[in-house]
Design an enzyme around this catalytic site. Structure first.
Site, short mmCIF file in Angstrom:
data_model
loop_
_atom_site.label_atom_id
_atom_site.label_comp_id
_atom_site.label_asym_id
_atom_site.label_seq_id
_atom_site.Cartn_x
_atom_site.Cartn_y
_atom_site.Cartn_z
N HIS A 279 1.02 -0.99 -0.01
CA HIS A 279 -0.59 -0.02 0.06
C HIS A 279 1.23 0.91 -0.02
O HIS A 279 1.00 2.01 -1.02
CB HIS A 279 -0.78 -0.35 1.29
CG HIS A 279 -1.72 1.09 1.46
ND1 HIS A 279 -3.04 1.31 0.98
CD2 HIS A 279 -1.64 2.39 2.11
CE1 HIS A 279 -3.33 2.30 0.68
NE2 HIS A 279 -2.87 2.79 1.55
N GLU A 280 1.93 1.30 0.79
CA GLU A 280 2.06 2.74 1.02
C GLU A 280 3.71 2.48 -0.34
O GLU A 280 4.20 3.76 -0.63
CB GLU A 280 3.50 2.54 2.27
CG GLU A 280 2.90 2.29 3.34
CD GLU A 280 1.54 3.66 4.06
OE1 GLU A 280 1.16 5.05 3.15
OE2 GLU A 280 0.37 3.25 4.46
#
Lengths: 491, 491
Positions: free
Chosen positions: A260-261
């Site tokens: 996600h990051e």
């Protein structure tokens, strides 16, 4: 670039440099800074942000801006600069300078208080600070309302231009109408959870670096660290940080935080570096940013074709966790839907319901319908109603997210919008190239290139709607998201 | 505080806040920042330092300073503020602002170039950058010389007021006269080195944290990281960072880097926090700072009484390295004198000879007697002459230190002065309290308290000489250092 714009740029890069410094303090404060630093560091940040405020809102900026507006035939980039600065003016010009600095100081300290309250499951410790933040946020928003506008709409509009309650109310109503019953059905026939499979943190750290590289994060222009609540932080295109989190007994959590990051970070790394230290630098709206992280996390990171070429090497890197789990079992696990307590650990299906809770609570806090004191109870009631779970502690409930401690009201809805935008872009991408085949070949480059070409490289030059229109041929359309979820979880 | 001083403080804390931000970038750049960040980060730092320059050197500062100088009966602190600011003015007022910013940018980039050159043992890669730094440093110094002064003296005086070549030449002559022959004697009867004893890095990391805490470093107000060349970096009294370095096959190296840097850091942590963000914040002169790190490293950290209560727990924490080594063997090892190549790894006896080499080379570079091209050869020749060793690579030779890449000429002598000051303070401390007995009891607090009371808490309020006089009852006297070395190594 025209001379007036060059002068404006030279002037504003002082503000941009202060922004980069504050970005570094933000990263550092959350990954490394010692516990007792906050009092003095907050003072430093208050001074730096007052400096930035002076530069941004000063007479010089206004004069240079006026000169730029006189220019004939501005380029697309020049027009975007004017648009971005006008939005910043609108955001700041009505806020008294001292209040602005005080708010920075308050939120820096609040972050530490929140961390401690979360650790100790002690909402009462955080409540007075939250009250102060809410009061100031509401005051700021009230100073900025246009005729008939609700204060909360001001903040929603800050995050995503035009996406105010008149759009979001029906959007979330639709979610409630379609997704809550879908979840009930899923809950009737739950997919069993895999037994706990632990992995030492060092092995998780090592494999998550491999994973970030695999999907396209460039470690020559970025770094990875650890924190309680994962985030990413871009100083500029050539220094983008991922802060992730590993749990020994839940390696999937780290994997998907990292993906996600990395999605956020790949976006920042692919922006045209010429925009660094200009008003066009950094990603677009909050929702657009979230669309990129969710794109990698869900559209890519949960696909069988993504894991097929990668799974054996993960088994080798973290045998304690995965050597006894087959690829099929792993895929079932990461695509399992189950109502849970913590947003960042939520699956694709229930995620938007976590957002729905926060959206409704923020609306009520801003309208005065709900007090800070009542918040934990209201939180738990909504979790019961929509997700049919009740947090046993505030740590897993109202204290779970960092956002309110930093004064980020109006931000949560962009997570749901982000998911919807990701689904719309993915539908378009699939029409244009054989995504699954590329993923099965272990080739993530075409996806990264597609996103760079259509979205990332533009920085803040184009609005979210413009990018969607130019990429997909249509305006924002949440139906792709609803269809995607129903197709995936309705089977 | 008088009103004029309050106004001055309010004005200057903007500059101080920028200084804290640049301190964080410095830490981050050396411990974490990705490789390709430097180009853009250097721009950011150039802008921030230009801002700082404007504040420091602007009309407002001059006017406020003039008002402060009119005040009658200034307090000791107010007088110190005027002294410190006048020194900064003297340092900066003749430097053209653009050159100053360019120099910041240059040294930020140079740091990366130096790191790469050192890694690749490629002096030629670094030489053009070093030439630029030298040219600019010499230019800046030349702009600042007073009648008849040599440019190098300007830089020496920046580090340690009054300690220019007329003091340092005889000081180093004495070192050469007394220490080179002493080393020759030691070399005739060398103490055998312990066989290599390795320890996994993770265990070293863990024990070094314990060690830092043991001697008095406060992790609630500080953090520890890793870098190539150890350093410490104080943002303010409540956030002080140690960057250390571990070698798997040389755990002693990490131990003494940590103790050394903890010495610097304890100093910063014990300064009166009221001086944060004022001109009085931060430690005194370079030499005074070095005296504190060397005090902990050598006077304390190499004493038998220090290790007696600690050694068993170190054996337990790093059994791979130490379980087969007795306390006596360990003490012999850490107090062994042997000419070596790398300054930071040098023992107490040879350390000042490493400094002697650099002092003579800097003098020659500044006088024009030596070119950047000739530097490696001259370096090696002096090592042969004084230490009787010759670096096989430039990595272990002329490229070993970070200082020149950051433009820190004139800094090295303060290491030798620091050792001398440490010896003087220790002689005084021993007269006042039973240091060895306290150390044997595992009680480091009296040492820490003595240093806080006499040295640390004062920040920049008193000069080094004032502190020495008030603490020891006499002015700087290097004889304590000579006696200490002769007594210890002459046996």
């Amino acid at each position: 670039m025209k001379e007036s714009f060059e002068k404006l740029q030279k002037h504003l890069e002082r503000s941009a440099a202060l922004g980069v410094a504050m970005g570094l303090f933000y990263w550092d404060g959350d990954t490394l800074a010692p516990k007792e630093a906050s009092e003095y560091t907050a003072k430093v940040l208050a001074i730096l942000s007052a400096e930035q405020f002076d530069i941004m809102m000063g007479e010089t900026t206004r004069e240079l801006l006026a000169a730029c507006e006189q220019e004939e035939k501005p380029s697309e980039e020049e027009e975007a600069i004017l648009r971005v600065i006008h939005r910043q003016f609108e955001n700041l010009e009505k806020i008294p300078k001292d209040d602005f600095a005080r708010f920075q100081e308050l939120t820096t300290k609040a972050h530490v208080v929140w961390r401690e309250a979360k650790e100790k499951n002690d909402y009462a410790l955080f409540a007075p600070t939250l009250q102060e933040i809410l009061d100031m946020s509401r005051k700021f928003a009230s100073l900025r309302v246009k005729e008939g506008q609700a204060p909360y709409d001001v903040l929603l509009n800050d995050c995503e231009e035009g996406f105010t309650m008149d759009i979001l109310d029906p959007f979330f109503a639709k979610m409630k109408e379609e997704i809550v019953p879908l979840l009930r059905k899923v809950q009737e026939n739950p997919v069993p959870k895999l037994p706990v499979h632990s992995c030492p943190l060092d092995k998780q750290r090592a494999f998550n670096c491999t994973l970030a590289t695999y999907i396209g994060f460039d470690f020559n222009r970025g770094a990875i660290g650890e924190t309680e609540h994962p985030f990413s932080d871009a100083l500029h295109t050539h220094d983008v940080r991922i802060a992730t989190h590993y749990y020994e007994d839940n390696p999937e959590s780290g994997l998907f935080s990292t993906i996600h990051e990395a999605g956020h970070s790949i976006y920042e790394q692919q922006i045209n570096p010429a925009y660094n230290l200009t008003p066009l630098g950094g990603g677009g709206s909050c929702a657009l940013h979230e669309s990129q992280s969710r794109f990698y996390e869900n559209m890519i990171g949960r696909r069988p074709s993504f894991w097929k070429p990668l799974y054996a090497s993960m088994q080798e890197a973290m045998p304690e966790a995965f050597e006894k789990i087959s690829l099929e079992e792993f895929l079932r696990e990461i695509n399992r839907a189950e109502a849970s307590l913590v947003r960042t650990e939520a699956d694709e299906l229930t995620y938007s319901l976590h957002i729905l809770v926060r959206y409704e609570l923020e609306k009520q806090l801003f309208s005065g319908e709900l007090t800070v004191e009542q918040l934990p109870e209201a939180w738990n009631a909504k979790y019961k109603e929509y997700l049919d779970v009740v947090p046993p502690t505030d740590t897993e409930g109202v204290l779970q997210d960092v956002h309110w401690s930093s004064g980020s009201f109006g931000y949560f809805p962009s997570y749901a919008l982000g998911s919807a935008i990701a689904a719309q872009i993915f539908a378009c991408m699939q029409k244009q190239m054989p995504v699954d085949q590329q993923l099965e070949e272990g080739n993530l480059q075409p996806v990264k290139d597609f996103l760079r070409e259509h979205i990332h490289r533009w920085g803040k030059v184009k609005t979210t709607r413009q990018l969607l229109l130019e990429t997909t041929g249509e305006d924002f359309n949440p139906q792709y998201y609803i269809d995607y979820l129903k197709e995936k979880f309705g089977r």
